[in-house]
Design an enzyme around this catalytic site. Sequence first.
Site, PDB file in Angstrom:
ATOM      1  N   HIS A 213       0.823  -1.421   0.065  1.00  0.00           N
ATOM      2  CA  HIS A 213      -0.252   0.295   0.051  1.00  0.00           C
ATOM      3  C   HIS A 213       0.804   1.006   0.059  1.00  0.00           C
ATOM      4  CE1 HIS A 213      -3.318   3.173   1.383  1.00  0.00           C
ATOM      5  NE2 HIS A 213      -3.645   2.250   1.078  1.00  0.00           N
ATOM      6  N   CYS A 251      -4.021   2.207  -4.729  1.00  0.00           N
ATOM      7  CA  CYS A 251      -4.650   3.474  -3.867  1.00  0.00           C
ATOM      8  C   CYS A 251      -4.675   5.303  -3.510  1.00  0.00           C
ATOM      9  CB  CYS A 251      -4.206   3.967  -2.123  1.00  0.00           C
ATOM     10  SG  CYS A 251      -5.252   4.716  -1.032  1.00  0.00           S
ATOM     11  N   HIS A 278      -8.190   0.562  -3.984  1.00  0.00           N
ATOM     12  CA  HIS A 278      -8.871   1.530  -2.791  1.00  0.00           C
ATOM     13  C   HIS A 278      -9.012   2.670  -3.777  1.00  0.00           C
ATOM     14  CE1 HIS A 278      -6.393  -0.403   0.818  1.00  0.00           C
ATOM     15  NE2 HIS A 278      -7.440  -0.905   0.591  1.00  0.00           N
ATOM     16  N   ASP A 323     -13.895   3.114  -0.343  1.00  0.00           N
ATOM     17  CA  ASP A 323     -12.854   3.207   1.121  1.00  0.00           C
ATOM     18  C   ASP A 323     -12.833   4.935   1.973  1.00  0.00           C
ATOM     19  OD1 ASP A 323     -10.951   3.180   3.061  1.00  0.00           O
ATOM     20  OD2 ASP A 323      -8.659   3.420   1.427  1.00  0.00           O
ATOM     21  N   HIS A 324     -12.554   4.775   3.269  1.00  0.00           N
ATOM     22  CA  HIS A 324     -13.290   6.117   3.858  1.00  0.00           C
ATOM     23  C   HIS A 324     -14.266   6.976   3.575  1.00  0.00           C
ATOM     24  CE1 HIS A 324      -8.459   6.510   5.163  1.00  0.00           C
ATOM     25  NE2 HIS A 324      -8.600   5.360   4.909  1.00  0.00           N
ATOM     26  N   TYR A 337     -14.808   4.676   8.629  1.00  0.00           N
ATOM     27  CA  TYR A 337     -15.482   3.037   7.879  1.00  0.00           C
ATOM     28  C   TYR A 337     -16.983   2.796   8.524  1.00  0.00           C
ATOM     29  CZ  TYR A 337     -11.047   2.571   6.493  1.00  0.00           C
ATOM     30  OH  TYR A 337      -9.607   1.841   5.543  1.00  0.00           O
TER      31      TYR A 337
HETATM   32  C1  DNO Z   1      -6.529   3.092   5.798  1.00  0.00           C
HETATM   33  C2  DNO Z   1      -5.835   2.063   4.967  1.00  0.00           C
HETATM   34  C3  DNO Z   1      -4.874   1.929   5.503  1.00  0.00           C
HETATM   35  C4  DNO Z   1      -4.120  -0.085   5.313  1.00  0.00           C
HETATM   36  C5  DNO Z   1      -2.687   0.502   5.412  1.00  0.00           C
HETATM   37  C6  DNO Z   1      -2.493  -1.785   4.543  1.00  0.00           C
HETATM   38  O1  DNO Z   1      -7.831   3.684   6.041  1.00  0.00           O
HETATM   39  O2  DNO Z   1      -6.167   2.317   3.487  1.00  0.00           O
HETATM   40  O3  DNO Z   1      -4.637   1.882   7.105  1.00  0.00           O
HETATM   41  O4  DNO Z   1      -5.287  -0.860   5.840  1.00  0.00           O
HETATM   42  O5  DNO Z   1      -2.399   1.359   5.575  1.00  0.00           O
HETATM   43  O6  DNO Z   1      -1.692  -1.577   5.738  1.00  0.00           O
END
Ligand code: DNO
Length: 359
Positions: A213, A251, A278, A323-324, A337
């Site tokens: 990531h 990501c 992501h 995500d987020h 989340y």
């Molecule tokens: C945030 C996530 C990160 C991710 C880590 C992977 O929400 O994208 O915490 O899980 O960095 O190791």
Amino acid sequence: MAVCASRDESQQKITRVLTFRWFGPGDPVTLGKIRQIPVVRGIVSALFEIPVGDVWSFESVERLRDEVERHDLRLSVIESVPVHEDIKLGRATRDRYIDNYCESISNIGRARVPVLCYNFMPVFDWVRTDLARALPDGSTALAFEDSALRQIDLSRGTADLPGWATRYSAAELSKLIDAYRSVDEEKLWDNLAYFLERVVPVATAANVAMALHPDDPPWSVFGLPRIITSGRAFERVIGIVDAEANGVTFCAGSLAADPANDLVEIIRCVGRRIHFAHCRNIKRTGPRAFQETAHPSDSGDVDMRGVIGALREVGFDGPIRSDHGRMIWGEAGQPGYGLYDRALGATYLHGLWEGVGGD
Ligand code: DNO
């Protein structure tokens, strides 16, 4: 970009699936609720109770997988098995932790989980300076400003730090940060290479795709080195061990925080070594400052249609997750989340995928 990844057709079988992150039995966003989101069929999870550096046993991964499968979902990704600081620091004790990591990878493979997402950020995982920035529409979102980060007093430990931080006492934290004074970016690359040379063959044998990531945000925080910040860094990672199992997590939101990162170009260059995506959106609000937004392209600076189109173009067939999310409709929960906005994001991403001709 100089070198593009070769398209090796011997890639291990990962199925393209829309996924959702689940934080385990204590997560108020239960598997039952996730199951009701149209199009989501895969789960991204981890064993959060295992101390960093310990082995993940086969039985514990199997239990997690079975729990997910009882809800007619599949465990598509482990995110993350954290990398012990001794490995990132290159300490003499790293070999023991790398051996443990290898054992965890084998057990994850034996449990038939195809993807392992991890990061190589010193001390802190993702960092924000505001967990509930009010947006004009009445929702709240995560935000980051470098100027605000500089106001955070780490001599009080990590208690005041918003974000995803291992809880360190003030004394532990200052020892750890001191230890990184002798680790500059090149040294951190060396330590990453040492790690990858040992774990990737194990991942290949276990049929597990490693997905590194990017650093979030993609620049140094608190004076610590951060190296996984751009497409160039991704190319360097996949060049360290030229094996299909040595890949990355694309990501969108992490990379987009730096306007120099051209997301579509990065996807085209890294190609089939992207094992996990992501797809979230951010809006840059100043130099080294951004806030998170709803997923659609017109909400932020990420051209999500371009991202999904490029993933399709390079033949991406791994898991994707929203995500987020923002906090909307009065939902309270773990910042980033909650259920609602991530669910909206998931259906939007699926629509884009269908729109570019994906199945
Ligand atoms: C945030 C996530 C990160 C991710 C880590 C992977 O929400 O994208 O915490 O899980 O960095 O190791």
